[in-house]
Design an enzyme around this catalytic site. Sequence first.
Site, PDB file in Angstrom:
ATOM      1  N   GLU B 285       0.815  -1.215   0.000  1.00 29.84           N
ATOM      2  CA  GLU B 285       0.000   0.000   0.000  1.00 29.84           C
ATOM      3  C   GLU B 285       0.855   1.274   0.000  1.00 29.84           C
ATOM      4  OE1 GLU B 285      -3.215  -0.237   2.730  1.00 29.84           O
ATOM      5  OE2 GLU B 285      -3.883   1.806   2.400  1.00 29.84           O
ATOM      6  N   GLU B 288       2.252   1.695  -3.385  1.00 28.98           N
ATOM      7  CA  GLU B 288       1.185   2.203  -4.246  1.00 28.98           C
ATOM      8  C   GLU B 288       1.026   3.706  -4.024  1.00 28.98           C
ATOM      9  OE1 GLU B 288      -2.626   0.737  -3.043  1.00 28.98           O
ATOM     10  OE2 GLU B 288      -3.538   1.014  -5.013  1.00 28.98           O
ATOM     11  N   CYS B 507     -10.163  -0.972  14.960  1.00 33.12           N
ATOM     12  CA  CYS B 507     -10.562  -2.367  15.192  1.00 33.12           C
ATOM     13  C   CYS B 507     -10.631  -2.740  16.676  1.00 33.12           C
ATOM     14  CB  CYS B 507      -9.614  -3.312  14.492  1.00 33.12           C
ATOM     15  SG  CYS B 507      -9.359  -2.880  12.769  1.00 33.12           S
TER      16      CYS B 507
END
Lengths: 158, 578
Positions: B285, B288, B507
């Site tokens: 990521e 990217e 989370c």
Amino acid sequence: MKTESQEKISKILENYSYKPEKLIPILQKVQDEYNYLPKDVMDFIAYKLNIPSARVFGVATFFAHFAITPKGKYIIKVCDGTACHVKKSEAIINKIKEKLNLTNSNTSEDGLFTLECVSCLGACGLAPVVVIGGDVHAQVTTQQISDLIDGIKNEAKK
Amino acid sequence: MSKDIKETENFITIENIKVPIEGEKNLLVLIRKANIEIPTFCYHSNLSTYGACRLCLVDIEGMGIQASCSIKPKVGMKVKVHTAQIREMRRVNVELLLASGYHECTTCSKNTFCKLQSLARQLGIKEIRFKKTEKKSPRDLSSDAIVRDPSKCILCGDCIRMCEEVQAVGAIDFAFRGSDTEVVPSLNKNLKDVECVYCGQCTRVCPTGALSPKSEVSKIWADLHDKKRKVAVQIAPAVRVAIGEKYDLAPGKSTTGLIVTALKMLGFDYVYDSSFSADLTIVEEANEFLDRFTKNKNMPQYTSCCPAWIRFVEQFYPELNKNLSTCKSPQQMLGALVKEDFVRKGGKRKDISMISVMPCSAKKHEAKREEFSKEQYADVDHVITTVGVSRMIDEMGIDFRNLKPSSFDLPFGFKTGAGVLFGASGGVTEAVIRYVAEKLALKEDDIDCTALRTIDGVKEINLKVGKKEVKIAAVSGLKNAKDLIEDLKSGKRHYDFIEVMACPGGCVGGAGQPVYSKVKHRQKRAEGLYKADVTLELHKSQENHYVKKVYEELGCKVGKGLAHELFHTHYTDRKKHK
């Protein structure tokens, strides 16, 4: 949903400037148009007003005035307020249910009648009161209601 | 009048004890400050006040009996919390609730952590004096993530306000009227057919078993009992700092080694760590991001690890699909990788199951998404929540606290601290910064990530890259995300990289975790993750040598070839009205 219905609803929404706080009058107008509130129509209204469709459904099911299933051509309003109840409105309600074969739904299978029980029509002196398609019937008996329904049925057949 | 006297006068009297007023928004908060746990179903500090359950009643001198959640504290108020009359009123309220639904505790998914159950106990209710109602509505099992059991609903409306106010989704609302009132998904459809993003925050605030994450426990037992089958399991970072709460350990206490032992005792063949694939996610990521940032293409980049957030974008802002990172979530990366590895080493895809232990309900839906499968076999077969796995541990009679800790299996059990941070809001961002800083040769001492470790729903940090500035935001709670998107659209704010977690706090506060009600409690779990980061040997994802080995074995570079196939995905426009 068809584009023409979308246009029809959009026009109503436009008249209320797409204001979410005007949801109730909007639903009234839409119901005037369709005689009930179809689910895809409620969904479209929610989308256009930028509010959850769950809220529109909540409002539509909260008020007895709104229907989420198609209503019959003739609406039979039977008053079951205190005075009418004492004057045996229940017997009239039962008679209508029996005559129109209403078990799970309040609308007859032929789509001609919808039975609505209302709490008070404000005409206690005429108890028990029944209103069919805007006509007020005073001190109704089970025989009379039966005849009235038959009359409308015959009229509809013509 | 001196300032001191003024201050001492600013109090109210609760059960004969003077309690200072310090800007509390209502009496209920003040009563709790006086260490009285006043009962309530419908009050949550982060939701609007509803005042429906009538349990937080108090007797205020001169005002009579009032709901404390709806009263502003006024100087000099004299408040009684437990008069004979109030106690009786509370009992009647709870007894009526118990009489009006099907509250069969022994078979309920919320058994032992149900608020109705614990309040009945707290109020000493031994019998129900009212006739039970006979209405039983069918359960809605349509959703992969959440089960609705309307006959257990007490109409407190917590789920509705959570869904709309905190998550900006509005998939459920009250419908019908009077005694027919029900909480239903939009237009009375099944839950899977409405706007629900499966975050499950409704199940977290639901005080009864009316809403709960779907259980896949029996399917997992079936896989474990299948002797021909190899069963791998992965554990998400946030699980390790919360499961201990089920065994009377403090929130945030890391129990990683104990969970590994317990899972091995349950019969799992390979016990892996989602933090490993979190490291992998960072490598993919962040790479990217650097690529997009230099080319100024599809900017800003949004993270893609949270499946509820993905669903939210696909449904409400599909025009942003291209801005989402194409990286799969760590759960899906590891699922794809473990199965691919198994096959490459001579195994058959049909002979291996991948189970994941997640703090989340949306992960259940994510695992079922069509694109996350190969040759008709899902990359992740079943997802179990933190609470779910504790039930399996209990079912086997394992004394969790007294287990001897063991280590994860290699290679997919090895992680750096960066991978562990994923479990808290801001963690992905911090891990990305650790990667990007090295790649761009930034002075790491100049980067202070403490701003990413607060309890806030929106956190910001800026990186100086040469003359340019990289503006980064970490957001939790979908309403915060929605507001941010709208601000970006109107040009009020600007960011280059945006991390979004659907659940407030990330989370650690997911729907699969043991129920928490105080932000402080959730933050302790996050602190547990920060501690775990410190104790681990390595702290940057790019230092994970097993991650490097993955690319060697797959014979490809980051984001290319097989790595692209296994670790990247695509998104779908799911907007209802086009």
